[in-house]
Design a protein around this motif. Structure first.
Motif, PDB file in Angstrom:
ATOM      1  N   MET A  50       0.843  -1.182   0.000  1.00 47.23           N
ATOM      2  CA  MET A  50       0.000   0.000   0.000  1.00 47.23           C
ATOM      3  C   MET A  50       0.884   1.240   0.000  1.00 47.23           C
ATOM      4  O   MET A  50       1.920   1.285   0.652  1.00 47.23           O
ATOM      5  N   THR A  51       0.390   2.229  -0.654  1.00 41.60           N
ATOM      6  CA  THR A  51       1.138   3.478  -0.710  1.00 41.60           C
ATOM      7  C   THR A  51       0.801   4.324   0.515  1.00 41.60           C
ATOM      8  O   THR A  51      -0.237   4.114   1.159  1.00 41.60           O
ATOM      9  N   PRO A  52       1.666   5.264   0.829  1.00 38.32           N
ATOM     10  CA  PRO A  52       1.391   6.117   2.000  1.00 38.32           C
ATOM     11  C   PRO A  52       0.069   6.889   1.885  1.00 38.32           C
ATOM     12  O   PRO A  52      -0.611   7.108   2.883  1.00 38.32           O
ATOM     13  N   SER A  53      -0.307   7.285   0.691  1.00 35.84           N
ATOM     14  CA  SER A  53      -1.563   8.025   0.538  1.00 35.84           C
ATOM     15  C   SER A  53      -2.760   7.125   0.814  1.00 35.84           C
ATOM     16  O   SER A  53      -3.764   7.560   1.394  1.00 35.84           O
ATOM     17  N   GLN A  54      -2.672   5.841   0.429  1.00 30.36           N
ATOM     18  CA  GLN A  54      -3.753   4.909   0.716  1.00 30.36           C
ATOM     19  C   GLN A  54      -3.843   4.638   2.221  1.00 30.36           C
ATOM     20  O   GLN A  54      -4.941   4.554   2.780  1.00 30.36           O
ATOM     21  N   LEU A  55      -2.691   4.501   2.856  1.00 35.26           N
ATOM     22  CA  LEU A  55      -2.687   4.292   4.311  1.00 35.26           C
ATOM     23  C   LEU A  55      -3.282   5.490   5.037  1.00 35.26           C
ATOM     24  O   LEU A  55      -4.048   5.345   5.994  1.00 35.26           O
ATOM     25  N   LEU A  56      -2.932   6.674   4.553  1.00 31.58           N
ATOM     26  CA  LEU A  56      -3.458   7.883   5.183  1.00 31.58           C
ATOM     27  C   LEU A  56      -4.961   7.986   4.996  1.00 31.58           C
ATOM     28  O   LEU A  56      -5.688   8.328   5.932  1.00 31.58           O
ATOM     29  N   SER A  57      -5.451   7.681   3.811  1.00 30.52           N
ATOM     30  CA  SER A  57      -6.893   7.771   3.568  1.00 30.52           C
ATOM     31  C   SER A  57      -7.644   6.731   4.398  1.00 30.52           C
ATOM     32  O   SER A  57      -8.730   7.006   4.916  1.00 30.52           O
ATOM     33  N   GLU A  58      -7.090   5.514   4.529  1.00 31.14           N
ATOM     34  CA  GLU A  58      -7.730   4.511   5.373  1.00 31.14           C
ATOM     35  C   GLU A  58      -7.703   4.921   6.848  1.00 31.14           C
ATOM     36  O   GLU A  58      -8.652   4.673   7.586  1.00 31.14           O
ATOM     37  N   GLY A  59      -6.629   5.548   7.270  1.00 25.10           N
ATOM     38  CA  GLY A  59      -6.552   6.031   8.646  1.00 25.10           C
ATOM     39  C   GLY A  59      -7.575   7.113   8.928  1.00 25.10           C
ATOM     40  O   GLY A  59      -8.240   7.114   9.970  1.00 25.10           O
ATOM     41  N   VAL A  60      -7.734   8.039   7.986  1.00 26.57           N
ATOM     42  CA  VAL A  60      -8.730   9.105   8.145  1.00 26.57           C
ATOM     43  C   VAL A  60     -10.128   8.518   8.140  1.00 26.57           C
ATOM     44  O   VAL A  60     -10.995   8.916   8.925  1.00 26.57           O
ATOM     45  N   GLU A  61     -10.358   7.541   7.258  1.00 23.07           N
ATOM     46  CA  GLU A  61     -11.675   6.898   7.196  1.00 23.07           C
ATOM     47  C   GLU A  61     -11.994   6.192   8.503  1.00 23.07           C
ATOM     48  O   GLU A  61     -13.105   6.300   9.042  1.00 23.07           O
ATOM     49  N   LEU A  62     -11.023   5.486   9.057  1.00 23.87           N
ATOM     50  CA  LEU A  62     -11.217   4.793  10.329  1.00 23.87           C
ATOM     51  C   LEU A  62     -11.448   5.784  11.471  1.00 23.87           C
ATOM     52  O   LEU A  62     -12.296   5.563  12.344  1.00 23.87           O
ATOM     53  N   MET A  63     -10.712   6.899  11.449  1.00 27.27           N
ATOM     54  CA  MET A  63     -10.885   7.918  12.476  1.00 27.27           C
ATOM     55  C   MET A  63     -12.292   8.507  12.412  1.00 27.27           C
ATOM     56  O   MET A  63     -12.959   8.665  13.446  1.00 27.27           O
ATOM     57  N   LEU A  64     -12.766   8.820  11.209  1.00 28.75           N
ATOM     58  CA  LEU A  64     -14.106   9.392  11.064  1.00 28.75           C
ATOM     59  C   LEU A  64     -15.179   8.381  11.476  1.00 28.75           C
ATOM     60  O   LEU A  64     -16.180   8.751  12.100  1.00 28.75           O
ATOM     61  N   TYR A  65     -14.971   7.120  11.151  1.00 32.04           N
ATOM     62  CA  TYR A  65     -15.923   6.089  11.560  1.00 32.04           C
ATOM     63  C   TYR A  65     -15.981   5.986  13.085  1.00 32.04           C
ATOM     64  O   TYR A  65     -17.060   5.921  13.673  1.00 32.04           O
ATOM     65  N   GLY A  66     -14.839   5.982  13.725  1.00 29.82           N
ATOM     66  CA  GLY A  66     -14.804   5.883  15.187  1.00 29.82           C
ATOM     67  C   GLY A  66     -15.408   7.103  15.860  1.00 29.82           C
ATOM     68  O   GLY A  66     -16.207   6.987  16.790  1.00 29.82           O
ATOM     69  N   MET A  67     -15.040   8.292  15.384  1.00 29.04           N
ATOM     70  CA  MET A  67     -15.583   9.508  15.982  1.00 29.04           C
ATOM     71  C   MET A  67     -17.086   9.615  15.732  1.00 29.04           C
ATOM     72  O   MET A  67     -17.842  10.066  16.600  1.00 29.04           O
ATOM     73  N   GLY A  68     -17.528   9.192  14.577  1.00 27.26           N
ATOM     74  CA  GLY A  68     -18.965   9.222  14.268  1.00 27.26           C
ATOM     75  C   GLY A  68     -19.751   8.280  15.147  1.00 27.26           C
ATOM     76  O   GLY A  68     -20.834   8.625  15.632  1.00 27.26           O
ATOM     77  N   SER A  69     -19.208   7.075  15.368  1.00 26.90           N
ATOM     78  CA  SER A  69     -19.930   6.127  16.215  1.00 26.90           C
ATOM     79  C   SER A  69     -19.988   6.623  17.659  1.00 26.90           C
ATOM     80  O   SER A  69     -21.018   6.466  18.325  1.00 26.90           O
ATOM     81  N   VAL A  70     -18.925   7.246  18.155  1.00 28.61           N
ATOM     82  CA  VAL A  70     -18.946   7.800  19.514  1.00 28.61           C
ATOM     83  C   VAL A  70     -19.945   8.946  19.600  1.00 28.61           C
ATOM     84  O   VAL A  70     -20.716   9.053  20.558  1.00 28.61           O
ATOM     85  N   PHE A  71     -19.984   9.793  18.583  1.00 29.79           N
ATOM     86  CA  PHE A  71     -20.928  10.912  18.570  1.00 29.79           C
ATOM     87  C   PHE A  71     -22.365  10.407  18.572  1.00 29.79           C
ATOM     88  O   PHE A  71     -23.210  10.907  19.321  1.00 29.79           O
ATOM     89  N   VAL A  72     -22.656   9.387  17.751  1.00 31.69           N
ATOM     90  CA  VAL A  72     -24.008   8.834  17.708  1.00 31.69           C
ATOM     91  C   VAL A  72     -24.366   8.210  19.053  1.00 31.69           C
ATOM     92  O   VAL A  72     -25.473   8.406  19.570  1.00 31.69           O
ATOM     93  N   PHE A  73     -23.442   7.469  19.661  1.00 33.44           N
ATOM     94  CA  PHE A  73     -23.715   6.851  20.954  1.00 33.44           C
ATOM     95  C   PHE A  73     -24.010   7.896  22.018  1.00 33.44           C
ATOM     96  O   PHE A  73     -24.969   7.766  22.781  1.00 33.44           O
ATOM     97  N   LEU A  74     -23.187   8.951  22.091  1.00 32.61           N
ATOM     98  CA  LEU A  74     -23.408   9.980  23.115  1.00 32.61           C
ATOM     99  C   LEU A  74     -24.705  10.741  22.867  1.00 32.61           C
ATOM    100  O   LEU A  74     -25.405  11.102  23.817  1.00 32.61           O
TER     101      LEU A  74
END
Length: 84
Positions: free
Chosen positions: A1-25
């Motif tokens: 994987m290229t660094p840009s793909q890793l970065l995009s997957e990391g951002v996607e995972l971060m947004l998914y996690g923050m979104g799920s916490v926001f919905v739960f709260l």
């Protein structure tokens, strides 16, 4: 994987996690408000009686008791003896 793909997957995972916490709260806050309204209808708040605090008895002497004063003096003398 290229660094840009890793970065995009990391951002996607971060947004998914923050979104799920926001919905739960958000759901937690809404459920708390819903339960408060439901309990308010079922059991209205009880009338709070005005309670006047009892005044403590005024001591004639406002200083410490003699045994407490003796303990303080003994502690001070021990401290001074260790310092010297």
């Amino acid at each position: 994987m290229t660094p840009s793909q890793l970065l995009s997957e990391g951002v996607e995972l971060m947004l998914y996690g923050m979104g799920s916490v926001f919905v739960f709260l958000t759901l937690l806050i809404l459920s708390i408000h819903l339960m408060a309204r439901l309990l308010g209808r079922i059991a209205p708040p009880a009338a709070v009686a005005a309670v006047t605090p009892a005044k403590p008895a005024v001591q004639a002497e406002q200083g410490p008791e003699p045994d407490v004063l003796a303990a303080i003096q003994a502690a001070i003398s021990q401290h001074r003896a260790r310092r010297d």
